[in-house]
Scaffold this motif. Structure first.
Motif, PDB file in Angstrom:
ATOM      1  N   LEU A  52       0.863  -1.170   0.000  1.00 38.46           N
ATOM      2  CA  LEU A  52       0.000   0.000   0.000  1.00 38.46           C
ATOM      3  C   LEU A  52       0.907   1.230   0.000  1.00 38.46           C
ATOM      4  CD1 LEU A  52      -2.998   0.688   0.111  1.00 38.46           C
ATOM      5  CD2 LEU A  52      -2.817   0.731   2.595  1.00 38.46           C
ATOM      6  N   LEU A  53       0.790   2.041  -1.024  1.00 35.70           N
ATOM      7  CA  LEU A  53       1.698   3.188  -1.158  1.00 35.70           C
ATOM      8  C   LEU A  53       1.337   4.300  -0.177  1.00 35.70           C
ATOM      9  CD1 LEU A  53       2.071   3.398  -5.030  1.00 35.70           C
ATOM     10  CD2 LEU A  53       3.653   2.405  -3.369  1.00 35.70           C
ATOM     11  N   PRO A  54       2.360   4.984   0.323  1.00 42.22           N
ATOM     12  CA  PRO A  54       2.102   6.103   1.239  1.00 42.22           C
ATOM     13  C   PRO A  54       1.613   7.328   0.480  1.00 42.22           C
ATOM     14  CG  PRO A  54       4.436   5.956   0.775  1.00 42.22           C
ATOM     15  CD  PRO A  54       3.788   4.778   0.093  1.00 42.22           C
ATOM     16  N   ASP A  55       0.974   8.230   1.204  1.00 38.86           N
ATOM     17  CA  ASP A  55       0.545   9.503   0.628  1.00 38.86           C
ATOM     18  C   ASP A  55       1.699  10.503   0.601  1.00 38.86           C
ATOM     19  OD1 ASP A  55      -2.282   8.823   0.272  1.00 38.86           O
ATOM     20  OD2 ASP A  55      -2.311   8.743   2.458  1.00 38.86           O
ATOM     21  N   TYR A  56       2.642  10.329   1.526  1.00 40.25           N
ATOM     22  CA  TYR A  56       3.809  11.209   1.633  1.00 40.25           C
ATOM     23  C   TYR A  56       5.018  10.410   2.092  1.00 40.25           C
ATOM     24  CZ  TYR A  56       0.395  14.983   1.589  1.00 40.25           C
ATOM     25  OH  TYR A  56      -0.621  15.818   1.236  1.00 40.25           O
ATOM     26  N   ILE A  57       6.200  10.841   1.658  1.00 41.12           N
ATOM     27  CA  ILE A  57       7.454  10.262   2.148  1.00 41.12           C
ATOM     28  C   ILE A  57       8.280  11.403   2.734  1.00 41.12           C
ATOM     29  CG2 ILE A  57       9.632   9.126   1.537  1.00 41.12           C
ATOM     30  CD1 ILE A  57       8.099   7.747  -0.776  1.00 41.12           C
ATOM     31  N   PHE A  58       8.702  11.234   3.986  1.00 43.04           N
ATOM     32  CA  PHE A  58       9.617  12.185   4.634  1.00 43.04           C
ATOM     33  C   PHE A  58      10.980  11.516   4.637  1.00 43.04           C
ATOM     34  CE2 PHE A  58       5.500  13.571   5.892  1.00 43.04           C
ATOM     35  CZ  PHE A  58       5.607  14.948   5.992  1.00 43.04           C
ATOM     36  N   HIS A  83       4.629   9.940  -8.287  1.00 49.72           N
ATOM     37  CA  HIS A  83       3.600  10.912  -7.885  1.00 49.72           C
ATOM     38  C   HIS A  83       3.601  11.181  -6.375  1.00 49.72           C
ATOM     39  CE1 HIS A  83       1.686   7.160  -6.760  1.00 49.72           C
ATOM     40  NE2 HIS A  83       0.927   7.873  -5.954  1.00 49.72           N
ATOM     41  N   ILE A  84       4.281  10.334  -5.595  1.00 52.34           N
ATOM     42  CA  ILE A  84       4.247  10.489  -4.131  1.00 52.34           C
ATOM     43  C   ILE A  84       5.087  11.709  -3.735  1.00 52.34           C
ATOM     44  CG2 ILE A  84       4.780   9.426  -1.903  1.00 52.34           C
ATOM     45  CD1 ILE A  84       4.628   6.677  -3.370  1.00 52.34           C
ATOM     46  N   PRO A  85       4.495  12.662  -3.030  1.00 57.32           N
ATOM     47  CA  PRO A  85       5.275  13.826  -2.594  1.00 57.32           C
ATOM     48  C   PRO A  85       6.363  13.399  -1.598  1.00 57.32           C
ATOM     49  CG  PRO A  85       2.914  14.212  -2.342  1.00 57.32           C
ATOM     50  CD  PRO A  85       3.092  12.759  -2.642  1.00 57.32           C
ATOM     51  N   VAL A  86       7.590  13.810  -1.894  1.00 56.39           N
ATOM     52  CA  VAL A  86       8.719  13.514  -1.013  1.00 56.39           C
ATOM     53  C   VAL A  86       9.133  14.817  -0.337  1.00 56.39           C
ATOM     54  CG1 VAL A  86      11.106  12.686  -0.875  1.00 56.39           C
ATOM     55  CG2 VAL A  86       9.511  11.620  -2.498  1.00 56.39           C
ATOM     56  N   VAL A  87       9.137  14.782   0.980  1.00 55.10           N
ATOM     57  CA  VAL A  87       9.528  15.946   1.772  1.00 55.10           C
ATOM     58  C   VAL A  87      10.888  15.644   2.379  1.00 55.10           C
ATOM     59  CG1 VAL A  87       8.935  17.407   3.739  1.00 55.10           C
ATOM     60  CG2 VAL A  87       7.116  16.416   2.324  1.00 55.10           C
ATOM     61  N   ILE A  88      11.859  16.474   2.072  1.00 48.24           N
ATOM     62  CA  ILE A  88      13.182  16.297   2.662  1.00 48.24           C
ATOM     63  C   ILE A  88      13.094  16.781   4.107  1.00 48.24           C
ATOM     64  CG2 ILE A  88      15.626  16.907   2.517  1.00 48.24           C
ATOM     65  CD1 ILE A  88      14.461  15.220   0.112  1.00 48.24           C
ATOM     66  N   TYR A  89      13.571  15.921   5.015  1.00 54.69           N
ATOM     67  CA  TYR A  89      13.519  16.201   6.451  1.00 54.69           C
ATOM     68  C   TYR A  89      14.949  16.015   6.956  1.00 54.69           C
ATOM     69  CZ  TYR A  89      12.238  15.526  11.369  1.00 54.69           C
ATOM     70  OH  TYR A  89      12.156  15.614  12.731  1.00 54.69           O
ATOM     71  N   SER A  90      15.676  17.113   7.057  1.00 56.54           N
ATOM     72  CA  SER A  90      17.117  17.024   7.263  1.00 56.54           C
ATOM     73  C   SER A  90      17.629  18.053   8.265  1.00 56.54           C
ATOM     74  CB  SER A  90      17.810  17.257   5.909  1.00 56.54           C
ATOM     75  OG  SER A  90      19.204  17.247   6.037  1.00 56.54           O
ATOM     76  N   THR A  91      18.801  17.768   8.819  1.00 56.39           N
ATOM     77  CA  THR A  91      19.451  18.750   9.680  1.00 56.39           C
ATOM     78  C   THR A  91      20.032  19.892   8.839  1.00 56.39           C
ATOM     79  OG1 THR A  91      21.481  17.450   9.597  1.00 56.39           O
ATOM     80  CG2 THR A  91      20.065  17.129  11.515  1.00 56.39           C
ATOM     81  N   SER A  92      20.196  19.663   7.557  1.00 55.70           N
ATOM     82  CA  SER A  92      20.762  20.680   6.673  1.00 55.70           C
ATOM     83  C   SER A  92      19.784  21.836   6.482  1.00 55.70           C
ATOM     84  CB  SER A  92      21.077  20.072   5.300  1.00 55.70           C
ATOM     85  OG  SER A  92      21.449  21.097   4.399  1.00 55.70           O
ATOM     86  N   ALA A 107       8.894  17.752  -2.857  1.00 51.51           N
ATOM     87  CA  ALA A 107       7.728  18.616  -2.661  1.00 51.51           C
ATOM     88  C   ALA A 107       8.033  19.761  -1.698  1.00 51.51           C
ATOM     89  CB  ALA A 107       6.557  17.800  -2.130  1.00 51.51           C
ATOM     90  N   ALA A 108       8.925  19.505  -0.739  1.00 48.90           N
ATOM     91  CA  ALA A 108       9.248  20.519   0.269  1.00 48.90           C
ATOM     92  C   ALA A 108      10.542  20.122   0.973  1.00 48.90           C
ATOM     93  CB  ALA A 108       8.114  20.648   1.282  1.00 48.90           C
ATOM     94  N   PHE A 109      11.053  21.042   1.764  1.00 52.69           N
ATOM     95  CA  PHE A 109      12.289  20.823   2.515  1.00 52.69           C
ATOM     96  C   PHE A 109      12.048  21.346   3.920  1.00 52.69           C
ATOM     97  CE2 PHE A 109      16.543  21.226   4.002  1.00 52.69           C
ATOM     98  CZ  PHE A 109      17.372  20.486   3.163  1.00 52.69           C
ATOM     99  N   ILE A 110      12.091  20.455   4.899  1.00 48.00           N
ATOM    100  CA  ILE A 110      11.924  20.859   6.294  1.00 48.00           C
ATOM    101  C   ILE A 110      13.226  20.610   7.026  1.00 48.00           C
ATOM    102  CG2 ILE A 110      10.740  20.341   8.481  1.00 48.00           C
ATOM    103  CD1 ILE A 110       8.262  19.560   6.855  1.00 48.00           C
ATOM    104  N   THR A 111      13.787  21.669   7.582  1.00 47.48           N
ATOM    105  CA  THR A 111      14.989  21.528   8.393  1.00 47.48           C
ATOM    106  C   THR A 111      14.556  21.079   9.786  1.00 47.48           C
ATOM    107  OG1 THR A 111      16.141  23.225   7.138  1.00 47.48           O
ATOM    108  CG2 THR A 111      17.018  22.724   9.316  1.00 47.48           C
ATOM    109  N   LYS A 112      15.199  20.018  10.280  1.00 46.56           N
ATOM    110  CA  LYS A 112      14.815  19.447  11.574  1.00 46.56           C
ATOM    111  C   LYS A 112      14.945  20.496  12.671  1.00 46.56           C
ATOM    112  CE  LYS A 112      16.266  14.745  10.466  1.00 46.56           C
ATOM    113  NZ  LYS A 112      17.209  13.649  10.772  1.00 46.56           N
ATOM    114  N   PRO A 113      13.844  20.786  13.359  1.00 43.34           N
ATOM    115  CA  PRO A 113      13.914  21.733  14.474  1.00 43.34           C
ATOM    116  C   PRO A 113      14.407  21.021  15.738  1.00 43.34           C
ATOM    117  CG  PRO A 113      11.670  21.020  14.155  1.00 43.34           C
ATOM    118  CD  PRO A 113      12.485  20.343  13.084  1.00 43.34           C
TER     119      PRO A 113
END
Length: 138
Positions: A52-58, A83-92, A107-113
């Motif tokens: 079952l494919l995910p809706d999002y990948i972090f 098609h799966i949105p990939v969100v980069i979740y990094s310390t960078s 799809a987006a870039f979230i710097t780890k808080p």
């Protein structure tokens, strides 16, 4: 009530996995999250036709063997996964990392808080602006 969205978190740091999971719970979002410690294992699972494919990948960038950039490049080549949105979740927080991953289709870039509350807030904002209506079709 709509079905829970599914996400994958691929991160080799157990603490970061726990913080992410807790922040997701605290955000109040209706989401189930499965975690993987490495990109190879996650890719193998995603390639199975009965998965079952995910809706999002972090995705963390700094991973052993297959790093986040390589993983992102690979899944964007696979029609079933691209098609799966990939969100980069990094310390960078380096602009070059953000630019490179955006060019590869992130799809987006979230710097780890540093804390759960801050991450919870970032996730709420992300999903308010990036929620994919296509995934709510049943």
């Amino acid at each position: 009530m709509s079905a829970a969205l599914r996400c994958l978190l691929i991160d080799d740091d157990q603490d970061d996995q726990e913080i992410f999971t807790l922040a997701l719970e605290e955000s109040g979002l209706n989401m189930q999250c499965k975690t993987y410690n490495n990109t190879s294992e996650a890719l193998q699972e995603l390639l199975k036709t009965d998965t079952l494919l995910p809706d999002y990948i972090f995705l963390d960038l700094n991973m052993p063997r297959i790093n986040g950039i390589q993983f992102l490049t690979e899944i964007k080549k696979i029609s079933r996964l691209q098609h799966i949105p990939v969100v980069i979740y990094s310390t960078s927080s380096h602009p070059k990392d953000k630019e490179a991953t955006q060019k590869l289709g992130a799809a987006a870039f979230i710097t780890k808080p540093s804390g759960i509350k801050e991450l919870s807030g970032l996730l709420k904002v992300f999903f308010q602006t990036h929620l994919q209506p296509a995934y709510h079709k049943h």
